[in-house]
Scaffold this motif. Structure first.
Motif, mmCIF file in Angstrom:
data_model
loop_
_atom_site.group_PDB
_atom_site.id
_atom_site.type_symbol
_atom_site.label_atom_id
_atom_site.label_comp_id
_atom_site.label_asym_id
_atom_site.label_seq_id
_atom_site.Cartn_x
_atom_site.Cartn_y
_atom_site.Cartn_z
ATOM 1 N N TYR A 1 0.802 -1.221 0.000
ATOM 2 C CA TYR A 1 0.000 0.000 0.000
ATOM 3 C C TYR A 1 0.843 1.284 0.000
ATOM 4 C CZ TYR A 1 -4.242 -2.729 0.526
ATOM 5 O OH TYR A 1 -5.284 -3.595 0.309
ATOM 6 N N LYS A 2 2.105 1.185 0.313
ATOM 7 C CA LYS A 2 3.105 2.242 0.142
ATOM 8 C C LYS A 2 2.909 3.509 0.972
ATOM 9 C CE LYS A 2 4.128 0.756 -4.618
ATOM 10 N NZ LYS A 2 5.313 -0.013 -4.206
ATOM 11 N N THR A 3 1.750 4.149 0.933
ATOM 12 C CA THR A 3 1.596 5.448 1.602
ATOM 13 C C THR A 3 0.811 5.367 2.910
ATOM 14 O OG1 THR A 3 -0.448 5.974 0.381
ATOM 15 C CG2 THR A 3 1.667 6.625 -0.626
ATOM 16 N N LEU A 4 0.855 4.237 3.579
ATOM 17 C CA LEU A 4 0.112 4.085 4.830
ATOM 18 C C LEU A 4 0.616 5.047 5.898
ATOM 19 C CD1 LEU A 4 -0.116 0.187 5.013
ATOM 20 C CD2 LEU A 4 -1.977 1.772 4.490
ATOM 21 N N HIS A 5 -0.329 5.604 6.646
ATOM 22 C CA HIS A 5 0.008 6.499 7.755
ATOM 23 C C HIS A 5 -1.184 6.528 8.716
ATOM 24 C CE1 HIS A 5 -2.346 8.962 5.008
ATOM 25 N NE2 HIS A 5 -2.631 9.746 6.030
ATOM 26 N N PRO A 6 -0.996 6.977 9.957
ATOM 27 C CA PRO A 6 -2.122 7.047 10.904
ATOM 28 C C PRO A 6 -3.186 8.013 10.391
ATOM 29 C CG PRO A 6 -0.017 7.311 12.034
ATOM 30 C CD PRO A 6 0.269 7.412 10.565
ATOM 31 N N THR A 7 -4.446 7.575 10.388
ATOM 32 C CA THR A 7 -5.522 8.423 9.879
ATOM 33 C C THR A 7 -6.600 8.721 10.923
ATOM 34 O OG1 THR A 7 -6.637 6.464 8.987
ATOM 35 C CG2 THR A 7 -5.243 7.733 7.473
ATOM 36 N N VAL A 8 -6.930 7.738 11.752
ATOM 37 C CA VAL A 8 -8.037 7.906 12.693
ATOM 38 C C VAL A 8 -7.704 7.235 14.023
ATOM 39 C CG1 VAL A 8 -10.427 7.213 13.196
ATOM 40 C CG2 VAL A 8 -9.852 8.091 10.943
ATOM 41 N N PHE A 9 -8.022 7.941 15.102
ATOM 42 C CA PHE A 9 -8.010 7.355 16.445
ATOM 43 C C PHE A 9 -9.448 6.974 16.762
ATOM 44 C CE2 PHE A 9 -8.672 7.530 20.977
ATOM 45 C CZ PHE A 9 -7.537 6.961 21.530
ATOM 46 N N LEU A 10 -9.672 5.714 17.139
ATOM 47 C CA LEU A 10 -11.023 5.235 17.407
ATOM 48 C C LEU A 10 -11.024 4.464 18.725
ATOM 49 C CD1 LEU A 10 -13.420 3.898 14.717
ATOM 50 C CD2 LEU A 10 -13.382 2.838 16.971
ATOM 51 N N SER A 11 -11.917 4.836 19.626
ATOM 52 C CA SER A 11 -11.954 4.205 20.947
ATOM 53 C C SER A 11 -13.381 3.847 21.320
ATOM 54 C CB SER A 11 -11.357 5.152 22.000
ATOM 55 O OG SER A 11 -12.063 6.382 22.013
ATOM 56 N N TYR A 12 -13.517 2.913 22.237
ATOM 57 C CA TYR A 12 -14.838 2.528 22.714
ATOM 58 C C TYR A 12 -14.710 1.752 24.017
ATOM 59 C CZ TYR A 12 -13.323 -1.376 19.728
ATOM 60 O OH TYR A 12 -12.583 -2.351 19.095
ATOM 61 N N GLU A 13 -15.825 1.650 24.709
ATOM 62 C CA GLU A 13 -15.898 0.876 25.951
ATOM 63 C C GLU A 13 -16.543 -0.464 25.631
ATOM 64 O OE1 GLU A 13 -16.773 3.610 29.550
ATOM 65 O OE2 GLU A 13 -17.715 4.561 27.810
ATOM 66 N N ARG A 14 -15.905 -1.540 26.106
ATOM 67 C CA ARG A 14 -16.354 -2.885 25.754
ATOM 68 C C ARG A 14 -16.594 -3.744 26.986
ATOM 69 N NH1 ARG A 14 -13.490 -6.414 21.150
ATOM 70 N NH2 ARG A 14 -15.022 -5.219 19.950
ATOM 71 N N GLU A 15 -17.669 -4.521 26.914
ATOM 72 C CA GLU A 15 -17.924 -5.606 27.859
ATOM 73 C C GLU A 15 -17.897 -6.895 27.048
ATOM 74 O OE1 GLU A 15 -21.694 -4.731 29.596
ATOM 75 O OE2 GLU A 15 -21.084 -2.714 30.167
ATOM 76 N N ALA A 16 -17.037 -7.836 27.437
ATOM 77 C CA ALA A 16 -16.861 -9.078 26.678
ATOM 78 C C ALA A 16 -17.292 -10.274 27.529
ATOM 79 C CB ALA A 16 -15.405 -9.230 26.250
ATOM 80 N N TYR A 17 -18.105 -11.132 26.947
ATOM 81 C CA TYR A 17 -18.610 -12.321 27.636
ATOM 82 C C TYR A 17 -18.098 -13.582 26.944
ATOM 83 C CZ TYR A 17 -21.853 -9.358 30.227
ATOM 84 O OH TYR A 17 -22.385 -8.399 31.062
ATOM 85 N N TYR A 18 -17.739 -14.571 27.754
ATOM 86 C CA TYR A 18 -17.263 -15.842 27.215
ATOM 87 C C TYR A 18 -18.213 -16.969 27.619
ATOM 88 C CZ TYR A 18 -15.438 -16.784 31.936
ATOM 89 O OH TYR A 18 -15.321 -16.977 33.298
ATOM 90 N N ALA A 19 -18.201 -18.044 26.840
ATOM 91 C CA ALA A 19 -19.119 -19.159 27.058
ATOM 92 C C ALA A 19 -18.651 -20.035 28.220
ATOM 93 C CB ALA A 19 -19.237 -19.993 25.789
ATOM 94 N N LEU A 20 -19.579 -20.450 29.062
ATOM 95 C CA LEU A 20 -19.258 -21.301 30.208
ATOM 96 C C LEU A 20 -18.968 -22.743 29.798
ATOM 97 C CD1 LEU A 20 -21.931 -20.003 32.766
ATOM 98 C CD2 LEU A 20 -19.493 -19.441 32.652
ATOM 99 N N ASP A 21 -19.326 -23.115 28.574
ATOM 100 C CA ASP A 21 -19.101 -24.496 28.145
ATOM 101 C C ASP A 21 -17.688 -24.728 27.598
ATOM 102 O OD1 ASP A 21 -19.121 -23.273 25.678
ATOM 103 O OD2 ASP A 21 -20.921 -24.278 24.936
ATOM 104 N N GLY A 22 -16.843 -23.710 27.638
ATOM 105 C CA GLY A 22 -15.459 -23.870 27.190
ATOM 106 C C GLY A 22 -15.245 -23.666 25.704
ATOM 107 N N SER A 23 -16.292 -23.369 24.956
ATOM 108 C CA SER A 23 -16.153 -23.128 23.521
ATOM 109 C C SER A 23 -15.594 -21.724 23.293
ATOM 110 C CB SER A 23 -17.508 -23.270 22.827
ATOM 111 O OG SER A 23 -18.379 -22.215 23.222
#
Length: 234
Positions: free
Chosen positions: A133-155
């Motif tokens: 892509y050659k001309t890559l550079h920082p363009t956007v700062f993006l942030s958010y608040e996340r709550e992540a849940y995992y499965a109790l069955d181990g999957s």
């Protein structure tokens, strides 16, 4: 600490309101648990070309698309480990490859067009991406608040809730404060289902009860549309 470096999964997205979120959490209670990090703030810096080639291509909903970002799960100082992530999507399957390096090393390399000092397979893929892509550079700062849940069955079945999604085009630092322009309406939450297999029956039933339907949504793509005066999502 050991990190997962490669991912292959489906990522299904739903835009929900407060009541629907409450309903979904009740449905998930017997099957899933909030992870150890509770509610976290995720910071990202996206890289793109001078013409925003990656953002524009993503919005065209192609069979194949890719993006490059640097991510931190806390305000990053120079020595903080951050993730350099190459994310690709092909025929609805998401492939994510990432490296962990100190923040100063990552940003110094990427902002000055230098290759990362990593000669692994993932490092080589990142190097090829950068050179292509050659001309890559920082363009956007993006942030958010996340709550992540995992499965109790181990999957590997996971559900995340992202709120207060903000973007900005300046102050592109992973150590900066949490501020910017919102890409969601008041009371909206972006729910994502992440799985390498199918959706459990109980989840399918919960989605049906709450009249939730999968949408096409890109945080970075939506930020780009807002920056250029476009619509939010389809």
């Amino acid at each position: 600490m050991t990190y997962q470096m490669t991912f292959k999964r489906y990522e299904l997205k739903y835009m929900i309101n407060r009541q629907q979120k409450e309903n979904m959490l009740q449905s998930m209670e017997a099957y899933m648990k909030l992870d150890q990090y509770k509610r976290t703030t995720i910071r990202n810096i996206y890289f793109d070309t001078e013409t925003y080639r990656l953002a524009r291509h993503s919005l065209e909903k192609p069979t194949y698309k890719e993006k490059l970002r640097v991510r931190s799960y806390c305000p990053a100082s120079e020595d903080t480990p951050v993730f350099v992530e190459l994310k690709k999507k092909y025929k609805h399957v998401v492939y994510k490859r990432r490296l962990v390096c100190p923040e100063a090393e990552v940003m110094n390399c990427l902002c000055n067009g230098n290759p990362l000092p990593d000669h692994s397979q993932i490092g080589n893929e990142l190097r090829y991406f950068w050179e292509y892509y050659k001309t890559l550079h920082p363009t956007v700062f993006l942030s958010y608040e996340r709550e992540a849940y995992y499965a109790l069955d181990g999957s590997d079945f996971r559900v995340t809730f992202d709120e207060n999604i903000l973007y900005r085009e300046d102050d592109l630092s992973l150590g900066s404060d949490f501020y910017g322009t919102s890409i969601l309406e008041q009371g909206q939450t972006l729910m994502e289902i992440k799985t390498s297999g199918g959706i459990p029956l109980w989840m399918s039933e919960a989605l049906t009860r709450n009249h939730l339907y999968k949408i096409s949504f890109s945080k970075y793509g939506t930020a780009y549309q807002q920056m250029k005066g476009g619509i939010q999502y389809a």
